[in-house]
Design an enzyme around this catalytic site. Structure first.
Site, PDB file in Angstrom:
ATOM      1  N   HIS A 567       0.792  -1.314   0.146  1.00  0.00           N
ATOM      2  CA  HIS A 567       0.083  -0.052  -0.044  1.00  0.00           C
ATOM      3  C   HIS A 567       0.832   1.424   0.199  1.00  0.00           C
ATOM      4  O   HIS A 567       0.558   2.151   0.930  1.00  0.00           O
ATOM      5  CB  HIS A 567      -0.948  -0.063   1.078  1.00  0.00           C
ATOM      6  CG  HIS A 567      -1.910  -1.216   1.032  1.00  0.00           C
ATOM      7  ND1 HIS A 567      -2.630  -1.312   2.425  1.00  0.00           N
ATOM      8  CD2 HIS A 567      -2.251  -1.819   0.040  1.00  0.00           C
ATOM      9  CE1 HIS A 567      -3.592  -2.380   1.807  1.00  0.00           C
ATOM     10  NE2 HIS A 567      -3.414  -2.741   0.702  1.00  0.00           N
TER      11      HIS A 567
HETATM   12  C1  LIG Z   1      -0.486  -7.768  -4.684  1.00  0.00           C
HETATM   13  C2  LIG Z   1      -1.371  -6.584  -4.148  1.00  0.00           C
HETATM   14  C3  LIG Z   1      -2.381  -6.717  -3.215  1.00  0.00           C
HETATM   15  C4  LIG Z   1      -3.185  -5.849  -2.879  1.00  0.00           C
HETATM   16  N1  LIG Z   1      -4.448  -6.072  -2.060  1.00  0.00           N
HETATM   17  C5  LIG Z   1      -5.135  -4.984  -1.862  1.00  0.00           C
HETATM   18  C6  LIG Z   1      -6.483  -5.075  -1.630  1.00  0.00           C
HETATM   19  O1  LIG Z   1      -6.867  -6.659  -1.088  1.00  0.00           O
HETATM   20  N2  LIG Z   1      -7.446  -4.184  -1.220  1.00  0.00           N
HETATM   21  C7  LIG Z   1      -7.030  -2.880  -1.571  1.00  0.00           C
HETATM   22  O2  LIG Z   1      -8.013  -2.072  -1.412  1.00  0.00           O
HETATM   23  N3  LIG Z   1      -5.881  -2.870  -2.075  1.00  0.00           N
HETATM   24  C8  LIG Z   1      -5.000  -3.623  -2.422  1.00  0.00           C
HETATM   25  N4  LIG Z   1      -3.943  -3.262  -2.880  1.00  0.00           N
HETATM   26  C9  LIG Z   1      -3.327  -1.903  -3.339  1.00  0.00           C
HETATM   27  C10 LIG Z   1      -4.315  -1.478  -4.477  1.00  0.00           C
HETATM   28  O3  LIG Z   1      -4.349  -2.266  -5.375  1.00  0.00           O
HETATM   29  C11 LIG Z   1      -3.176  -0.148  -5.015  1.00  0.00           C
HETATM   30  O4  LIG Z   1      -2.802   0.677  -4.149  1.00  0.00           O
HETATM   31  C12 LIG Z   1      -3.947   0.563  -6.097  1.00  0.00           C
HETATM   32  O5  LIG Z   1      -4.325  -0.155  -6.994  1.00  0.00           O
HETATM   33  C13 LIG Z   1      -3.101   1.602  -6.468  1.00  0.00           C
HETATM   34  O6  LIG Z   1      -3.730   2.248  -7.783  1.00  0.00           O
HETATM   35  P1  LIG Z   1      -2.874   3.477  -8.763  1.00  0.00           P
HETATM   36  O7  LIG Z   1      -3.808   3.804  -9.507  1.00  0.00           O
HETATM   37  O8  LIG Z   1      -2.349   4.211  -7.755  1.00  0.00           O
HETATM   38  O9  LIG Z   1      -1.899   2.489  -9.211  1.00  0.00           O
HETATM   39  P2  LIG Z   1      -1.875   1.306  -9.952  1.00  0.00           P
HETATM   40  O10 LIG Z   1      -3.125   0.811 -10.140  1.00  0.00           O
HETATM   41  O11 LIG Z   1      -0.573   0.342  -9.840  1.00  0.00           O
HETATM   42  O12 LIG Z   1      -1.770   1.934 -11.657  1.00  0.00           O
HETATM   43  C14 LIG Z   1      -0.493   2.441 -12.182  1.00  0.00           C
HETATM   44  C15 LIG Z   1      -0.496   2.152 -13.600  1.00  0.00           C
HETATM   45  O13 LIG Z   1       0.428   2.711 -14.259  1.00  0.00           O
HETATM   46  C16 LIG Z   1       0.834   2.138 -15.099  1.00  0.00           C
HETATM   47  N5  LIG Z   1       2.377   2.503 -15.623  1.00  0.00           N
HETATM   48  C17 LIG Z   1       3.462   3.008 -14.585  1.00  0.00           C
HETATM   49  N6  LIG Z   1       4.166   3.498 -15.315  1.00  0.00           N
HETATM   50  C18 LIG Z   1       3.717   3.778 -16.396  1.00  0.00           C
HETATM   51  C19 LIG Z   1       4.590   4.438 -17.665  1.00  0.00           C
HETATM   52  N7  LIG Z   1       5.731   4.994 -17.454  1.00  0.00           N
HETATM   53  N8  LIG Z   1       3.735   4.446 -18.885  1.00  0.00           N
HETATM   54  C20 LIG Z   1       2.539   3.994 -19.005  1.00  0.00           C
HETATM   55  N9  LIG Z   1       1.881   3.353 -17.903  1.00  0.00           N
HETATM   56  C21 LIG Z   1       2.414   3.412 -16.521  1.00  0.00           C
HETATM   57  C22 LIG Z   1       0.953   0.669 -14.534  1.00  0.00           C
HETATM   58  O14 LIG Z   1       1.373  -0.493 -15.467  1.00  0.00           O
HETATM   59  C23 LIG Z   1      -0.278   0.575 -13.911  1.00  0.00           C
HETATM   60  O15 LIG Z   1      -1.350   0.047 -14.801  1.00  0.00           O
HETATM   61  C24 LIG Z   1      -3.023  -4.476  -3.475  1.00  0.00           C
HETATM   62  C25 LIG Z   1      -1.793  -4.078  -4.144  1.00  0.00           C
HETATM   63  C26 LIG Z   1      -1.017  -5.167  -4.776  1.00  0.00           C
HETATM   64  C27 LIG Z   1       0.132  -5.043  -5.545  1.00  0.00           C
END
Ligand SMILES: Cc1cc2nc3c(=O)[nH]c(=O)nc-3n(C[C@H](O)[C@H](O)[C@H](O)COP(=O)(O)OP(=O)(O)OC[C@H]3O[C@@H](n4cnc5c(N)ncnc54)[C@H](O)[C@@H]3O)c2cc1C
Length: 633
Positions: A567
């Site tokens: 997280h």
């Molecule tokens: C294994 C795991 C288990 C988890 N379990 C839970 C849970 O049960 N419940 C919960 O609430 N949360 C959980 N989380 C946390 C939650 O899923 C994440 O914190 C949340 O998805 C983050 O969202 P975000 O949009 O910030 O980033 P992300 O969802 O990670 O999205 C970032 C996106 O940007 C893309 N990207 C990155 N760099 C570039 C670039 N330079 N060019 C183009 N694309 C790029 C990536 O490929 C990705 O698709 C978990 C996380 C993980 C990894």
């Protein structure tokens, strides 16, 4: 996407939990064009299956990051590095995550607002949680905290073995409520529900993008890796113009008529800002990157829910249960052919559960001692300053007696520096007891060393010794204690100017033993005694010098089997311009650069008290509204 246009109204970087929501919401206005650039591929059918949680990591769907080697934590792992999976796929980490649906505590959002972030208090964000949600849990039907017909479906996990009921009801026996932890009060136990549709994963790609896929103004480009945000800089202003990205072997430049929106997550959003010359001047100069904008907070303020992994309790299933071998699950049995058939033919069976869905608890341990010694009403009459005084006493006690505890380390570390507001907010609510500091996540099976070694990267020798004589037939359940509001702060920095090279991730973890002591209390409940619940008798190598029931042992254990459920937040913190560490303002616009926003988990100034996928989705829902408002006026 067939053809790339020269420019779009909005260019969104990253199609993860936040980016997918933004692309869907912004393209609701058919008069504007939206380009979503995602580095990864589309989801695969396997990722729909909840049990596949354990198999998706370290595949091509995972960025597979690691923390920098440390002498303080992750000591049982290869090279003292903890693994940090992140989704490299449309839907981002919502495709890899454990699907647990948690919003955090009301006070979390109030403390964001207390920093000057207007519009982020709980009352203001609740409508966005509700807007996103399609609650299909019977008990939530009439709740004012939930809603139907949003994009994101929320359900109970379709399968849980009987041990899950025992776990939740033993919490009840201890006097905790079993209730909706996303509703009026958080403290208590719950059966787990998740971002699920018909029992299968409901990622943000499934929830938000599939329904929008026919829109002519929404362009999604997969396997498109953004290397740089392009900023025009002159004497008067700095304005984001577009991005440079790579698809296959070709590089493209695309313009943004209105805005560039960075949603690459808490690790890669700050990385990309720094690669684009936006970050701490001294670091950029050290890396020979020309400074477009000095932003000292980029990559700083890294926070994560740290916990202890690998804790199991061995049990003897009750004789009254007819299928004793299904009382808790056996890891080795779950992917057997009969269970695959059960899923395919009857849409049921253990493949509809995950490693972490056997129940959950939110508990307040930190203030327990002082507050339980308060006579009735005494603490409630304390003013904030008096409570602050009490906290000093707590501080001194922790200082003297248990310096290895994360609570102590966290307090001492930030008490004098940045976190007064949060501390005051916590103390204000501590006497109401509904500001839990610990989350317990239960699993309904025994790890006999396989997960420790394969998933968490524990050295195989350590895993073997920790699980000695615990076999795949041992009936057990697991407990995963997490610290909800750690005060330790880490950082993300560049190791190279090559966008393909992962940045340095330094979480600065420490750990706490309170929750394990809580588990000992739980073990003594009538229900758990019935199961003869007993802790793993094998001490972890590296901590053999300590008595395994002592705080010192558990502090040592935590530094060895340091664990997280991934997280990370805070690395592009939201705050006032007067806070030099704030990267974005309350409308998520980057301070000092026009037409550039960051909208993802990185903007959280403080980590919320619970899993962060749904809070991130809420941020994106609210962010999309703010963008629409700003361009209407
Ligand atoms: C294994 C795991 C288990 C988890 N379990 C839970 C849970 O049960 N419940 C919960 O609430 N949360 C959980 N989380 C946390 C939650 O899923 C994440 O914190 C949340 O998805 C983050 O969202 P975000 O949009 O910030 O980033 P992300 O969802 O990670 O999205 C970032 C996106 O940007 C893309 N990207 C990155 N760099 C570039 C670039 N330079 N060019 C183009 N694309 C790029 C990536 O490929 C990705 O698709 C978990 C996380 C993980 C990894």
């Amino acid at each position: 996407m067939e053809k790339l246009l020269a420019q779009y109204d909005y260019v969104i970087i990253g199609g993860g939990s936040a980016g997918a929501v933004l692309a869907s919401r912004l393209s609701e206005d058919e008069n504007c064009t939206v380009l979503l650039l995602e580095a990864g591929v589309d989801e695969v059918p396997l990722s729909d299956v909840p049990w596949s949680y354990l198999t998706l990591q370290r595949t091509y769907l995972d960025w597979d990051f690691k923390t920098e080697s440390s002498s303080n934590y992750c000591l049982a792992m290869h090279n003292h590095q903890c693994r940090w999976p992140r989704g490299k796929v449309l839907g981002g980490s919502s495709v890899l995550n454990a699907m647990l649906y948690i919003r955090g505590n009301k006070r979390d959002y109030d403390s964001w607002a207390a920093l000057g972030n207007v519009g982020w208090d709980y009352e203001s964000v609740l409508p966005y949680f509700k807007r996103s949600e399609d609650a299909r849990v019977k008990e939530l039907a009439d709740s004012p905290y939930h809603k139907k017909n949003g994009y994101l479906t929320v359900e109970y996990f379709k399968y849980n073995p009987p041990i899950a009921d025992y776990i939740v009801h033993s919490g009840e026996e201890l006097g905790y409520k079993v209730h909706d932890v996303n509703g009026a009060n958080q403290t208590g136990f719950t059966h787990s529900f998740g971002t699920l549709r018909d029992g299968l994963r409901c990622s943000t790609a499934k929830a938000y993008l599939r329904p929008a896929s026919k829109r002519k103004n929404l362009y999604v480009s997969l396997e498109s890796f953004v290397e740089k945000i392009l900023v025009r800089k002159d004497d008067k202003s700095k304005v984001a113009q577009g991005v440079l990205f790579r698809k296959g072997k070709r590089r493209f430049i695309v313009g943004a008529k209105r805005e560039v929106i960075l949603s690459a997550g808490a690790i890669q959003s700050p990385q990309l800002l720094m690669l684009s010359g936006i970050g701490p001047r001294h670091h950029l100069e050290k890396m020979n990157i020309s400074v477009v904008h000095h932003a000292p907070g980029v990559g700083q303020n890294l926070q994560d829910h740290v916990g202890m992994g690998g804790i199991i309790y061995i049990i003897d299933p009750p004789h009254s249960i007819s299928e004793r071998n299904k009382f808790s699950m056996k890891l080795s049995e779950i992917t057997k052919l009969r269970n695959i058939r059960e899923m395919l033919w009857n849409s049921s069976g253990p493949l509809y559960t995950t490693a972490y869905s056997a129940g959950m608890a939110f508990l307040n341990t930190k203030y327990f001692n002082i507050l339980s010694s308060c006579q009735s009403g005494f603490c409630r009459s304390h003013s904030t300053m008096e409570l602050l005084h009490i906290s000093n006493i707590v501080l001194r006690n922790f200082d003297n007696s248990r310096l290895t505890s994360i609570v102590a380390l966290d307090f001492t570390k930030t008490f004098d520096t940045v976190n007064h507001d949060l501390l005051l907010a916590e103390l204000k609510y501590a006497d109401g007891f509904d500001y839990p500091d610990i989350q317990l996540i239960f699993s309904a099976f025994s790890d006999y060393g396989i997960l420790a070694a394969n998933l968490y990267g524990v050295e195989s020798n350590t895993a073997t010794r920790l699980y000695e004589n615990i076999t795949k037939d041992t009936q057990a359940f697991g407990i995963f204690p997490l610290l909800l509001r750690p005060r330790s702060r880490g950082f993300i920095e560049l190791k190279s100017t090559d966008p393909d090279e992962a940045p340095a991730i330094v979480p600065n973890y420490f750990e706490d033993s309170q929750s394990v002591r809580f588990m000992e209390r739980m073990r003594r409940t009538r229900l758990m005694r019935k199961l003869n619940a007993r802790s793993n008798p094998n001490p972890i190598p590296g901590c053999l010098q300590f008595d395994s029931s002592s705080d010192k042992y558990w502090a040592c254990y935590a530094r060895h089997f340091t664990s997280t459920i991934y997280h990370p937040v805070g690395t592009c913190k939201m705050g006032l311009a007067s806070d030099c560490y704030a990267v974005v303002d309350a409308r998520l616009r980057v301070h000092g650069i026009a037409r550039l926003r960051v909208i993802d988990a990185s903007i959280m100034p403080y980590l919320v008290s619970g899993n962060i996928n749904v809070p991130t989705i809420m941020i994106a829902e609210k962010g999309a509204d703010m963008i629409k408002e700003d361009w209407q006026s």
